[in-house]
Each structure stands twice: as structure tokens, then as C-alpha cells.
Design a protein around this motif. Structure first.
Motif, PDB file in Angstrom:
ATOM      1  N   THR A   1       1.554   4.861   1.829  1.00 16.26           N
ATOM      2  CA  THR A   1       1.334   5.316   3.205  1.00 16.26           C
ATOM      3  C   THR A   1       0.113   6.233   3.318  1.00 16.26           C
ATOM      4  O   THR A   1      -0.621   6.167   4.308  1.00 16.26           O
ATOM      5  CB  THR A   1       2.600   6.038   3.720  1.00 16.26           C
TER       6      THR A   1
ATOM      7  N   ASP B   1       3.859  -0.471   3.662  1.00 11.48           N
ATOM      8  CA  ASP B   1       3.489   0.724   2.908  1.00 11.48           C
ATOM      9  C   ASP B   1       4.711   1.617   2.713  1.00 11.48           C
ATOM     10  O   ASP B   1       5.666   1.570   3.495  1.00 11.48           O
ATOM     11  CB  ASP B   1       2.369   1.491   3.614  1.00 11.48           C
TER      12      ASP B   1
ATOM     13  N   GLN C   1       0.837  -1.195   0.000  1.00 14.12           N
ATOM     14  CA  GLN C   1       0.000   0.000   0.000  1.00 14.12           C
ATOM     15  C   GLN C   1       0.878   1.254   0.000  1.00 14.12           C
ATOM     16  O   GLN C   1       2.068   1.190   0.310  1.00 14.12           O
ATOM     17  CB  GLN C   1      -0.909   0.020   1.244  1.00 14.12           C
TER      18      GLN C   1
ATOM     19  N   SER D   1      -3.216   3.581   3.742  1.00 18.67           N
ATOM     20  CA  SER D   1      -2.635   2.303   4.182  1.00 18.67           C
ATOM     21  C   SER D   1      -3.391   1.673   5.352  1.00 18.67           C
ATOM     22  O   SER D   1      -2.776   1.207   6.311  1.00 18.67           O
ATOM     23  CB  SER D   1      -1.172   2.520   4.565  1.00 18.67           C
TER      24      SER D   1
ATOM     25  N   THR E   1       4.216   1.410  -6.283  1.00 21.73           N
ATOM     26  CA  THR E   1       3.987   1.041  -4.880  1.00 21.73           C
ATOM     27  C   THR E   1       4.459  -0.387  -4.621  1.00 21.73           C
ATOM     28  O   THR E   1       5.143  -0.671  -3.624  1.00 21.73           O
ATOM     29  CB  THR E   1       2.476   1.154  -4.551  1.00 21.73           C
TER      30      THR E   1
ATOM     31  N   SER F   1      -2.189  -1.971   5.972  1.00 17.53           N
ATOM     32  CA  SER F   1      -0.828  -2.036   6.486  1.00 17.53           C
ATOM     33  C   SER F   1      -0.780  -1.594   7.956  1.00 17.53           C
ATOM     34  O   SER F   1      -0.093  -2.203   8.785  1.00 17.53           O
ATOM     35  CB  SER F   1       0.070  -1.145   5.620  1.00 17.53           C
TER      36      SER F   1
END
Ligand SMILES: Cc1ncc(COP(=O)(O)O)c(C=O)c1O
Ligand SMILES: [Zn+2]
Length: 425
Positions: free
Chosen positions: A288, A340, A286, A291, A367, A294
């Protein structure tokens, strides 16, 4: 059959025999309750999400290999009729699995492959899920083919609907990248830009699906059928590796559907005896700025707290991911992780893949590659195990992400001397 359905009250009576191939029922992922195949997506007992359950026949590697070079080579494992190849669709799949030795060397990995889904008909993996949803829409006599989308899904729905000759209406957040808007609008006059984020668009789509008759929203009321299309990524990776599973796989996560279905595909291949039963680890990626999965992974909870997305990875910007808890389950069960990275690392991921392997990915792929790098650096991913990373989309759709970072090394007069002066010779 003239009746137009896609109505939760529909029974199997309006369906032709074999409309969903070897699919047996829709089964609740929470309580196991089964309902008949139809435009249903929530369990009537517990409101859990429904998924397709099958009675698979014996399927051999030879039968699959004799099939077309697209996702229909796996039609026995999908909720589609035996004559699926005869109805117009975009025929996605069987994309390249690239051995990525340059990227592996850069990252310190022993063996790495990139599953490059940017070469699908509308340049993302979404063509796979949409082909399965289109089949369901057709079998359910839908009048309109529709979706809420973070971009790529809208492109795929608009193109597949055009080819199938069904009315399409696609809904996107109004701040979406321009190329993704154009890539829908060329196929359909019915692109609706909504002032809100994806989660707002999704809520609106659910409301319309509840009010309007005959609308197949691919990722809402026919979501169980749509989601099965992502299994073909898992089947192809196994087949292209010579009928075996990779040790590790890194997959981007928005709603989480794709990741859960790649795992489902691996499990099915094991059960059908098509690959050896051996452990594999699944990792989720993911950005950030969006996320939620995550964060839940790192805090060790099962509860996914919705977020308001703020990231350049717009195709992954789903703040309230429908399959997030199942992603957590799978990554924890297999010994993987969810990680992330920042938007700058997303940009670096795009350039790293482009410069090492000649593959231009969009922000979702940036990503995934960036997370792969971080997983190695943080010791979460074993560099000596065979690894596959999925590139789900195409860089031309998110040019702005890297446009400021690349360009001519020099702008010169058309003379040999001027060229020599650049130092590039
Ligand atoms: C390019 C790309 N990759 C990955 C995803 C994530 O898919 P999922 O919602 O199945 O997690 C999306 C979703 O929109 C996407 O467009
Ligand atoms: Zn249930």
C-alpha cells in the motif's frame, strides 16, 4: 571488433551475425514502429518503450527439454546468440516450482504452486534479466555494466559483471537494507549509494547513460533486452506444469516489467503451439505504501499517478513505474486484478509462507503471498482454480522485516529439567 559502442547512433554494422539470436528488431509498444537491434529503448516516432520482436523458428518441447537446466534452455526465444552458453554468466533459472498444499489449505485454495526464485545465484529473479542484459552488453561491446536498483538488481549486476570480467557500477538509494548493500559490495568496489529514493536514482542513471560512452545500464539503455529475461519465469512455469498454463498467477509489481513479460511468455508459448490456448488470469501485487498501479486499477483509470514510496517492501518501491500502464492492460484483459496490502500484512505474508512451506521470502514475496490471501478473502481470485504465486526473492536480505516478531521460544539452562519446564516436550 574493437570499437566500443552502446551509443544510440550505432548501426547494426558493429554487430556480429546472430548477436541477438532470433530477434528481428526492436518494436514500439505504442505505435509498432520498428528500429534495428541496438542500444535503443525509446521509439524515435512517439517516444514509446521499445521491446524485442522475433522471427521464431519452429521450437519443440523436446528441443527445450534437451537444453541445460537454466534459462538458456529457452535461448531460441531470447535475444541472445546461439553460443550463449560459452560465455561466462551466472546461469540462472530452472528454479523449483513447489506444490504448496499446506499454504493452499491455510488459504482455502484447491491447488497452489510457489515458483521459488529465491534460489537463483544472487537469490532473486533479477539474475534472469541480468543474464540477458549481460549478453546484450557484451554483443554491443559495452565497457561498463551498470544499473539503478532497489537492491536485488544491484546484487545481480554486480555478481554477473564480476563473473564476466566487466567493470560494474551499481546505484542504490542510500537507505537500502544493509544485507542488500553488502550483497552488492562483495562483488564490486563500485557501489554508489545515492541520497534519494529509487526514482531519483533512476533519473540519475538515465542522465549518466546519456553522457557517458560505453555504459550499458541494464534497465535503461538495454532495457528491451534485459526485460526479456523475465519471460523465462513464464516458460518455466508452463514447462514444469507439464506444458500447460496455470489458471491464475499472482506476480509482484515494482516497475511492472516482470508481470508484462510473464504474460508475453504465455502468449508466445500459445503462438508457438507449445501449450494449449486457454484463458488465464494475471494478478499484480503491491504494498500500500507504494501502490500507484493498484490505485489506478481500483479507480478504473489508465493514468498512473506517481507516488513517494513509504513501505518496508523496498524492492517494490518504485513510485513511477515504467510498465504500470501495461500491467493495468494485462490484468484487465485477462480478468485478473491489482491489489495492495499494508506493511503488517507483508510481514504476515512472509511468516505464512515460511511456516506453511519452509520458504523464507523477502518483503516482495511477503507482499505477493499477502495479496494472494486478500484476493481470496475479497472474492477476486477463484479458490477452485489452479494458482501459481511467484516468490521473487530471499528472506535473508530483509531480515529486519520480521526480526522483532520471531526468536527463541525460551532461553534456558542446559538441563533436561529446564527444557521440561518450557512445555515444549
Ligand atoms: C524481489 C523483487 N521482486 C519483484 C520485483 C519487481 O520487478 P519489476 O520491476 O519487474 O516489476 C523486484 C524489483 O526490483 C524485486 O527486487
Ligand atoms: Zn512509437
Amino acid at each position: 571488433m574493437s570499437t566500443s559502442v552502446i551509443d544510440p547512433a550505432t548501426t547494426s554494422t558493429g554487430l556480429r551475425d546472430g548477436a541477438f539470436g532470433n530477434a528481428r528488431a526492436l518494436s514500439c509498444r505504442e505505435c509498432g514502429h520498428e528500429v534495428e537491434l541496438g542500444p535503443h529503448y525509446a521509439c524515435p516516432e512517439c517516444f514509446g518503450p521499445l521491446e524485442v520482436a522475433y522471427d521464431f523458428p519452429t521450437v519443440t518441447r523436446e528441443e527445450i527439454a534437451a537444453g541445460p537446466r537454466n534459462i538458456w534452455r529457452y535461448k531460441a526465444l531470447l535475444p541472445v546468440p546461439g553460443d550463449i552458453e560459452e560465455s561466462p554468466n551466472t546461469e540462472p533459472g530452472f528454479t523449483r516450482l513447489l506444490r504448496a498444499d499446506n499454504l493452499a489449505a491455510e488459504l482455502g485454495l484447491t491447488k497452489l504452486w510457489v515458483k521459488d526464485d529465491s534460489t537463483n545465484p544472487t537469490n532473486s529473479f533479477k539474475d534472469r534479466v541480468v543474464a540477458c542484459a549481460l549478453s546484450a552488453a557484451r554483443e554491443l561491446h559495452a565497457k561498463v555494466f551498470a544499473c539503478p536498483s532497489t537492491g536485488n538488481l544491484a546484487n545481480a549486476v554486480a555478481a554477473a559483471g564480476a563473473r564476466a570480467g566487466i567493470k560494474t557500477v551499481v546505484f542504490i538509494p542510500s537507505n537500502l537494507e544493509k544485507p542488500k548493500q553488502v550483497n552488492s559490495a562483495v562483488y564490486t568496489p563500485n557501489l554508489v549509494a545515492v541520497d534519494g529514493n529509487y526514482d531519483d536514482v533512476n533519473k540519475l542513471a538515465s542522465e549518466i547513460a546519456g553522457e557517458e560512452d560505453g555504459w550499458a545500464f541494464v534497465n535503461v539503455n538495454v532495457r528491451p533486452f534485459y526485460a526479456e529475461g523475465s519471460k523465462t519465469l513464464g516458460y518455466e512455469i508452463a514447462e514444469q506444469l507439464g506444458w500447460r498454463l496455470p489458471d491464475q498467477i499472482v506476480i509482484p509489481v515494482a516497475s511492472g516489467s516482470q508481470l508484462t513479460k510473464v504474460d508475453k511468455a504465455f502468449q508466445e508459448l500459445i503462438k508457438l503451439g507449445l501449450v494449449e490456448d486457454r484463458p488465464y488470469k494475471v494478478f499484480g501485487a503491491q504494498a500500500t505504501g507504494c501502490s500507484p498501479v493498484s490505485v489506478a486499477y481500483k479507480t478504473g483509470t489508465d493514468a498512473i499517478r506517481p507516488v513517494k514510496p513509504d513501505t518496508i517492501a523496498k524492492s517494490l518501491a518504485i513510485g513511477n513505474p515504467a510498465d504500470g500502464i501495461y500491467v493495468l492492460d494485462i490484468c484487465r484483459r485477462t480478468g485478473g486484478a491489482v491489489e495492495d496490502i499494508t506493511d503488517d500484512e507483508v510481514r504476515e505474508g512472509i511468516l505464512l509462507l515460511a511456516r506453511t512451506e519452509g520458504v523464507f521470502t523477502e518483503t516482495a514475496g511477503g507482499t505477493t503471498v499477502g495479496v494472494l490471501k486478500k484476493l481470496i478473502e475479497t472474492g477476486q481470485l477463484d479458490p477452485d482454480l489452479e494458482t501459481v504465486v511467484i516468490n521473487t526473492g530471499m528472506g535473508l536480505k530483509t531480515l529486519d522485516a520480521v526480526a522483532d516478531q520471531v526468536g527463541p521460544a525460551a532461553t534456558i539452562a542446559p538441563s533436561y529439567d529446564a527444557f521440561r519446564a518450557t512445555g515444549l516436550a
